[in-house]
Structures are given as structure tokens and as C-alpha cells.
Design a protein around this motif. Structure first.
Motif, PDB file in Angstrom:
ATOM      1  N   LYS A  60      43.508  15.531  -5.138  1.00 54.97           N
ATOM      2  CA  LYS A  60      42.964  16.554  -4.080  1.00 54.97           C
ATOM      3  C   LYS A  60      43.213  16.042  -2.627  1.00 54.97           C
ATOM      4  O   LYS A  60      42.901  16.840  -1.735  1.00 54.97           O
ATOM      5  CB  LYS A  60      41.612  16.856  -4.301  1.00 54.97           C
ATOM      6  CG  LYS A  60      41.408  17.679  -5.723  1.00 54.97           C
ATOM      7  CD  LYS A  60      41.739  19.095  -5.526  1.00 54.97           C
ATOM      8  CE  LYS A  60      40.391  19.835  -5.018  1.00 54.97           C
ATOM      9  NZ  LYS A  60      40.770  21.264  -5.087  1.00 54.97           N
ATOM     10  N   ALA A 113      43.550  19.126  -0.437  1.00 48.06           N
ATOM     11  CA  ALA A 113      44.319  19.945  -0.968  1.00 48.06           C
ATOM     12  C   ALA A 113      43.355  20.951  -1.686  1.00 48.06           C
ATOM     13  O   ALA A 113      42.265  20.746  -2.216  1.00 48.06           O
ATOM     14  CB  ALA A 113      45.028  19.225  -2.249  1.00 48.06           C
ATOM     15  N   LEU A 114      43.682  22.304  -1.618  1.00 49.74           N
ATOM     16  CA  LEU A 114      42.871  23.353  -2.109  1.00 49.74           C
ATOM     17  C   LEU A 114      42.882  23.488  -3.600  1.00 49.74           C
ATOM     18  O   LEU A 114      42.020  23.861  -4.147  1.00 49.74           O
ATOM     19  CB  LEU A 114      43.379  24.866  -1.401  1.00 49.74           C
ATOM     20  CG  LEU A 114      43.209  24.864   0.221  1.00 49.74           C
ATOM     21  CD1 LEU A 114      43.471  26.237   0.576  1.00 49.74           C
ATOM     22  CD2 LEU A 114      41.785  24.421   0.531  1.00 49.74           C
ATOM     23  N   GLU A 115      44.035  23.296  -4.165  1.00 50.95           N
ATOM     24  CA  GLU A 115      44.343  23.134  -5.762  1.00 50.95           C
ATOM     25  C   GLU A 115      44.814  21.439  -5.786  1.00 50.95           C
ATOM     26  O   GLU A 115      43.821  20.464  -5.645  1.00 50.95           O
ATOM     27  CB  GLU A 115      45.438  23.774  -5.996  1.00 50.95           C
ATOM     28  CG  GLU A 115      45.248  25.273  -5.995  1.00 50.95           C
ATOM     29  CD  GLU A 115      44.110  25.951  -6.753  1.00 50.95           C
ATOM     30  OE1 GLU A 115      43.996  25.257  -7.773  1.00 50.95           O
ATOM     31  OE2 GLU A 115      43.331  26.797  -6.195  1.00 50.95           O
ATOM     32  N   SER A 116      45.830  21.204  -6.335  1.00 49.56           N
ATOM     33  CA  SER A 116      46.172  19.827  -6.683  1.00 49.56           C
ATOM     34  C   SER A 116      47.520  19.585  -6.034  1.00 49.56           C
ATOM     35  O   SER A 116      48.528  20.324  -6.168  1.00 49.56           O
ATOM     36  CB  SER A 116      46.244  19.552  -8.118  1.00 49.56           C
ATOM     37  OG  SER A 116      46.815  18.174  -8.334  1.00 49.56           O
ATOM     38  N   SER A 121      51.089  19.574  -8.466  1.00 48.57           N
ATOM     39  CA  SER A 121      51.988  20.621  -8.539  1.00 48.57           C
ATOM     40  C   SER A 121      52.416  21.495  -7.555  1.00 48.57           C
ATOM     41  O   SER A 121      53.215  22.429  -7.525  1.00 48.57           O
ATOM     42  CB  SER A 121      51.248  21.530  -9.891  1.00 48.57           C
ATOM     43  OG  SER A 121      50.135  21.907  -9.146  1.00 48.57           O
ATOM     44  N   THR A 149      50.401  22.817  -3.375  1.00 44.04           N
ATOM     45  CA  THR A 149      49.205  23.457  -2.862  1.00 44.04           C
ATOM     46  C   THR A 149      49.251  23.619  -1.433  1.00 44.04           C
ATOM     47  O   THR A 149      49.736  22.859  -0.834  1.00 44.04           O
ATOM     48  CB  THR A 149      47.986  22.633  -3.424  1.00 44.04           C
ATOM     49  OG1 THR A 149      46.793  23.333  -2.951  1.00 44.04           O
ATOM     50  CG2 THR A 149      47.964  21.320  -2.854  1.00 44.04           C
ATOM     51  N   TYR A 197      51.879  22.961   3.114  1.00 47.39           N
ATOM     52  CA  TYR A 197      52.016  23.272   1.642  1.00 47.39           C
ATOM     53  C   TYR A 197      52.692  21.861   1.122  1.00 47.39           C
ATOM     54  O   TYR A 197      53.785  21.809   1.953  1.00 47.39           O
ATOM     55  CB  TYR A 197      52.889  24.713   1.504  1.00 47.39           C
ATOM     56  CG  TYR A 197      52.959  24.734  -0.182  1.00 47.39           C
ATOM     57  CD1 TYR A 197      51.953  25.490  -0.936  1.00 47.39           C
ATOM     58  CD2 TYR A 197      53.926  24.151  -0.760  1.00 47.39           C
ATOM     59  CE1 TYR A 197      52.148  25.618  -2.108  1.00 47.39           C
ATOM     60  CE2 TYR A 197      54.082  24.258  -2.103  1.00 47.39           C
ATOM     61  CZ  TYR A 197      53.140  25.053  -2.857  1.00 47.39           C
ATOM     62  OH  TYR A 197      53.224  24.896  -4.191  1.00 47.39           O
ATOM     63  N   LYS A 235      53.922  19.039  -2.315  1.00 45.09           N
ATOM     64  CA  LYS A 235      53.926  18.682  -3.556  1.00 45.09           C
ATOM     65  C   LYS A 235      53.929  17.129  -3.406  1.00 45.09           C
ATOM     66  O   LYS A 235      54.803  16.663  -3.005  1.00 45.09           O
ATOM     67  CB  LYS A 235      55.030  19.346  -4.492  1.00 45.09           C
ATOM     68  CG  LYS A 235      55.110  18.464  -5.687  1.00 45.09           C
ATOM     69  CD  LYS A 235      56.341  18.752  -6.268  1.00 45.09           C
ATOM     70  CE  LYS A 235      56.599  17.613  -7.448  1.00 45.09           C
ATOM     71  NZ  LYS A 235      57.148  16.362  -7.008  1.00 45.09           N
TER      72      LYS A 235
END
Length: 133
Positions: A2, A27-30, A33, A35, A74, A76
């Protein structure tokens, strides 16, 4: 993960200016992958003063300054395969857009990295190596 922490130092030999920066991305997600992320950082610019010319006038700019910046983008960043990042950055009321990619060197924590940023008037292209840990 994160969080992503980054530090860099760049030298512009033609302008005799050095930039050292560091920042934190959340990161808002991970990042593994891909985010959306939010970031904050600081950049220290050192060097001599320079004259910036426009169509109407010249401005004398003191190139020694420390400024904070904020970014949204954004990315990865898994450390496996091709990693990439796209972001919008604002610093001192100026906006720029940037992109970078990193490919690990097989069997090591090192990788090659390419990047590009522009504020619409000038462009910065970078190439180098990076270390993940």
C-alpha cells in the motif's frame, strides 16, 4: 503493498542545477496489481540563478529552493515484470504530467528505469538504474 517510498537525485549539467527529492505514495488498493495513488513529497533544487525568457520579458530565477509537491496517479509497482507509473504533479502552483517504467534485471534487486515529465513548455527525460528492497 500500500506504500511506496522514493528518493532520487538528478543533475542538469547544461544548467548547473541539481534536484534531490523524496516522497511517499499511498495506494488506494495494492501497487502489486495496479492502483490509483496519492503522493506527497519534497524537492530541494540547488544551483546558480538562471534567466527564464518569455515572449514579453526575462525573469531572473533563483534556482536554490525547497518546495513540497503533491501528486495523483496510477501505478503498478510489484517488482515483477514491467512496472509503470503515470501521474499529475503540482508544485509551487505549477502542474506537470509524468510517466515512468521499470524492468527488473533478472536474478537481482536492480532494474533499469526510464521516465518522462513535462509541464507543457519543457520536457525532462531520465534513464538510470534503481534498487528495490
Amino acid at each position: 503493498g500500500k506504500y511506496a517510498i522514493g528518493f532520487s537525485h538528478s543533475e542538469a549539467t547544461k544548467s548547473d542545477i541539481g534536484v534531490t527529492s523524496g516522497g511517499l505514495r499511498f495506494a488506494l488498493e495494492s501497487f502489486d496489481s495496479g492502483t490509483v495513488f496519492l503522493g506527497l513529497g519534497i524537492a530541494d533544487i540547488s544551483g546558480s540563478s538562471a534567466t527564464v525568457s518569455t515572449n514579453l520579458y526575462d525573469i531572473e530565477v533563483d534556482s536554490s529552493d525547497t518546495s513540497g509537491y503533491a501528486e495523483i496517479g496510477y501505478a503498478k509497482l510489484s517488482g515483477e515484470g514491467l512496472d509503470y507509473s503515470f501521474s499529475l504533479v503540482t508544485m509551487d502552483g505549477e502542474m506537470s504530467v509524468g510517466a515512468s517504467m521499470r524492468q527488473p534485471i533478472e536474478g537481482s534487486d536492480w532494474g533499469w528505469q526510464l521516465g518522462m515529465a513535462t509541464d507543457g513548455d519543457e520536457a525532462l527525460v531520465s534513464a538510470g538504474v534503481s534498487l528495490t528492497f
